[in-house]
Design a protein around this motif. Sequence first.
Motif, PDB file in Angstrom:
ATOM      1  N   ASN A 159       0.713  -0.868   0.225  1.00 43.61           N
ATOM      2  CA  ASN A 159       0.119  -0.406  -0.218  1.00 43.61           C
ATOM      3  C   ASN A 159       0.296   1.542  -0.575  1.00 43.61           C
ATOM      4  N   ASP A 160       2.008   1.469   0.819  1.00 38.96           N
ATOM      5  CA  ASP A 160       2.743   2.260   0.975  1.00 38.96           C
ATOM      6  C   ASP A 160       4.028   2.204  -0.566  1.00 38.96           C
ATOM      7  N   VAL A 161       3.725   1.687  -1.722  1.00 35.19           N
ATOM      8  CA  VAL A 161       4.854   1.808  -2.510  1.00 35.19           C
ATOM      9  C   VAL A 161       3.991   2.721  -3.906  1.00 35.19           C
ATOM     10  N   GLY A 162       4.493   4.181  -4.493  1.00 36.90           N
ATOM     11  CA  GLY A 162       4.317   4.922  -5.324  1.00 36.90           C
ATOM     12  C   GLY A 162       4.564   4.666  -6.288  1.00 36.90           C
ATOM     13  N   ILE A 163       4.452   4.972  -7.511  1.00 41.05           N
ATOM     14  CA  ILE A 163       4.837   5.686  -8.417  1.00 41.05           C
ATOM     15  C   ILE A 163       4.503   6.881  -9.648  1.00 41.05           C
ATOM     16  N   HIS A 164       6.183   7.161  -9.393  1.00 43.52           N
ATOM     17  CA  HIS A 164       6.342   8.554 -10.078  1.00 43.52           C
ATOM     18  C   HIS A 164       6.223   8.780 -11.582  1.00 43.52           C
ATOM     19  N   PRO A 165       5.748  10.024 -11.597  1.00 44.86           N
ATOM     20  CA  PRO A 165       5.662  10.293 -13.026  1.00 44.86           C
ATOM     21  C   PRO A 165       5.898   9.930 -14.289  1.00 44.86           C
ATOM     22  N   ASP A 166       7.029   9.408 -13.872  1.00 46.28           N
ATOM     23  CA  ASP A 166       7.901   9.035 -15.755  1.00 46.28           C
ATOM     24  C   ASP A 166       7.285   6.937 -15.293  1.00 46.28           C
ATOM     25  N   GLY A 167       6.744   6.961 -14.536  1.00 46.10           N
ATOM     26  CA  GLY A 167       6.090   5.533 -14.719  1.00 46.10           C
ATOM     27  C   GLY A 167       7.104   4.638 -13.748  1.00 46.10           C
ATOM     28  N   LYS A 168       7.964   5.133 -12.331  1.00 52.76           N
ATOM     29  CA  LYS A 168       9.234   4.290 -11.611  1.00 52.76           C
ATOM     30  C   LYS A 168       8.716   4.167 -11.105  1.00 52.76           C
ATOM     31  N   LEU A 169       9.144   3.247 -10.091  1.00 53.99           N
ATOM     32  CA  LEU A 169       8.811   3.219  -8.909  1.00 53.99           C
ATOM     33  C   LEU A 169       8.974   4.219  -7.647  1.00 53.99           C
ATOM     34  N   ASP A 170       8.441   4.741  -6.863  1.00 49.92           N
ATOM     35  CA  ASP A 170       8.289   5.452  -5.136  1.00 49.92           C
ATOM     36  C   ASP A 170       8.177   4.109  -4.356  1.00 49.92           C
ATOM     37  N   MET A 171       9.525   3.595  -4.247  1.00 50.05           N
ATOM     38  CA  MET A 171       9.592   2.527  -2.688  1.00 50.05           C
ATOM     39  C   MET A 171       9.537   4.148  -1.455  1.00 50.05           C
ATOM     40  N   PRO A 172       9.226   2.624  -0.361  1.00 50.29           N
ATOM     41  CA  PRO A 172       9.131   3.403   0.682  1.00 50.29           C
ATOM     42  C   PRO A 172      10.241   2.971   0.875  1.00 50.29           C
ATOM     43  N   ARG A 173      10.824   3.442   2.394  1.00 49.61           N
ATOM     44  CA  ARG A 173      12.391   4.196   2.689  1.00 49.61           C
ATOM     45  C   ARG A 173      12.257   2.631   3.555  1.00 49.61           C
ATOM     46  N   GLN A 174      11.595   2.513   3.718  1.00 43.79           N
ATOM     47  CA  GLN A 174      11.557   1.035   4.701  1.00 43.79           C
ATOM     48  C   GLN A 174      10.986  -0.535   3.337  1.00 43.79           C
ATOM     49  N   SER A 175      12.085  -0.442   2.989  1.00 44.53           N
ATOM     50  CA  SER A 175      11.646  -1.279   1.541  1.00 44.53           C
ATOM     51  C   SER A 175      12.031  -3.230   2.235  1.00 44.53           C
ATOM     52  N   GLY A 176      11.391  -4.186   1.027  1.00 48.03           N
ATOM     53  CA  GLY A 176      12.047  -4.913   1.032  1.00 48.03           C
ATOM     54  C   GLY A 176      10.640  -5.962   1.411  1.00 48.03           C
ATOM     55  N   MET A 177      10.561  -7.030   0.285  1.00 47.03           N
ATOM     56  CA  MET A 177       9.130  -7.588  -0.033  1.00 47.03           C
ATOM     57  C   MET A 177       8.236  -7.777  -0.739  1.00 47.03           C
ATOM     58  N   GLU A 178       8.057  -5.877  -2.097  1.00 50.32           N
ATOM     59  CA  GLU A 178       7.193  -5.842  -2.310  1.00 50.32           C
ATOM     60  C   GLU A 178       7.342  -6.448  -3.672  1.00 50.32           C
ATOM     61  N   PHE A 179       8.378  -6.686  -4.159  1.00 48.80           N
ATOM     62  CA  PHE A 179       8.050  -7.509  -5.542  1.00 48.80           C
ATOM     63  C   PHE A 179       9.365  -8.794  -4.948  1.00 48.80           C
ATOM     64  N   VAL A 180       8.719  -9.692  -5.690  1.00 54.93           N
ATOM     65  CA  VAL A 180       9.344 -11.341  -5.725  1.00 54.93           C
ATOM     66  C   VAL A 180       9.779 -12.032  -7.398  1.00 54.93           C
ATOM     67  N   ALA A 181      10.461 -12.298  -7.692  1.00 52.15           N
ATOM     68  CA  ALA A 181      10.223 -12.479  -9.317  1.00 52.15           C
ATOM     69  C   ALA A 181      11.167 -12.895  -9.942  1.00 52.15           C
ATOM     70  N   SER A 182      11.123 -14.396 -10.940  1.00 55.15           N
ATOM     71  CA  SER A 182      12.079 -14.947 -11.683  1.00 55.15           C
ATOM     72  C   SER A 182      11.897 -15.325 -13.104  1.00 55.15           C
ATOM     73  N   GLY A 183      13.096 -15.227 -13.871  1.00 54.74           N
ATOM     74  CA  GLY A 183      13.262 -15.902 -14.940  1.00 54.74           C
ATOM     75  C   GLY A 183      12.572 -17.187 -15.361  1.00 54.74           C
ATOM     76  N   VAL A 184      11.507 -17.785 -15.973  1.00 52.13           N
ATOM     77  CA  VAL A 184      11.175 -18.865 -16.235  1.00 52.13           C
ATOM     78  C   VAL A 184      11.799 -19.639 -17.568  1.00 52.13           C
ATOM     79  N   PRO A 185      12.188 -20.934 -16.730  1.00 53.80           N
ATOM     80  CA  PRO A 185      13.626 -21.404 -17.467  1.00 53.80           C
ATOM     81  C   PRO A 185      12.470 -21.980 -19.576  1.00 53.80           C
TER      82      PRO A 185
END
Length: 318
Positions: A159-185
């Motif tokens: 809920n505390d993750v924002g998006i800047h006008p340029d489309g990039k993330l505005d991350m909270p100061r105490q950040s971590g585990m908002e996203f988990v990602a992986s390439g698909v084999p």
Amino acid sequence: MFGTSRRLAAAIPVSCAVLLLGCSEGPTGSPGDAEEVRQYVAGSAEQRLGSDGLFTYPQATAPSSAAIITEQRARELAASFVLSFGPASKPFWDRERGRAIDVTRLRADSRVFFVHTPYELFPEGYHPAFRRAFGPFYLFTLATGREPEVLVAVSAYSNDVGIHPDGKLDMPRQSGMEFVASGVPIGAALDGNGSLLGPEEAVVRVGRATGARVIEVPDLVMLNIPEGPLNGAWKLSLDRDVRVRTAAGAEMRTISTLYLSRVQGRQTLIAAAVQPSYQDVPARRIGPAGEDLGQELVRLPIIPGRTAVFEEVTVVGG
């Protein structure tokens, strides 16, 4: 800070923006067509199966008193995540996939799945990454064409993750585990909607093996924290008991709920006979200003009725 890990529990960050989680190759097999899926459903599962042979899912609801973001917001954040961190993540994703990925062309599939958590809400007073890690996620498949190339899980507590006008993330100061990602084999078992074993394919696999029908729309559940949100399992409630043989001790059991996952060695599961009521989690306590107050053990309750411990089985018959 970026990295890759196949285990989540020991790598929950206390100050990093993103953690990237590797995933194992999925099982093989055909998902079957719409008519075959329809053969193996009944009750509410049949009612929620569309003419295209795909299940429809309602809007996700929060498992606790804490608010969650909507599916649409999660989709916006997933797109912003790729724009913000895709170039830095590309070497990891390329290696996991086994082929170069054009991150500038990645787009999320129209279908998204909600990953249910077995855990109660992580208490206040600890780094927010722990609440996100032990909470629910939205799971997306990203691709540049027809074949899925990247999985991205977005914490429903972002809920505390924002998006800047340029489309990039505005991350909270105490950040971590908002996203988990992986390439698909390349060569991973794929259904028509993503690299994760789809709910319709799960229904067909169980139906072919047992002849039983699934009576509720399959829910995607987190196996546990070490596996993380990318390697969940489909909960399948059957219209009758089926016989299974446990991997440990070759004990025979009769069961009416199976779980199917894409984790190698843990593809057909049942709830273990003994379920814990809590899990002890080493967590980092923080002060009002975010200062580090040291690590302590948190007793995190399991949501009543949820499965937290699973057992690998082999289906013997219906």
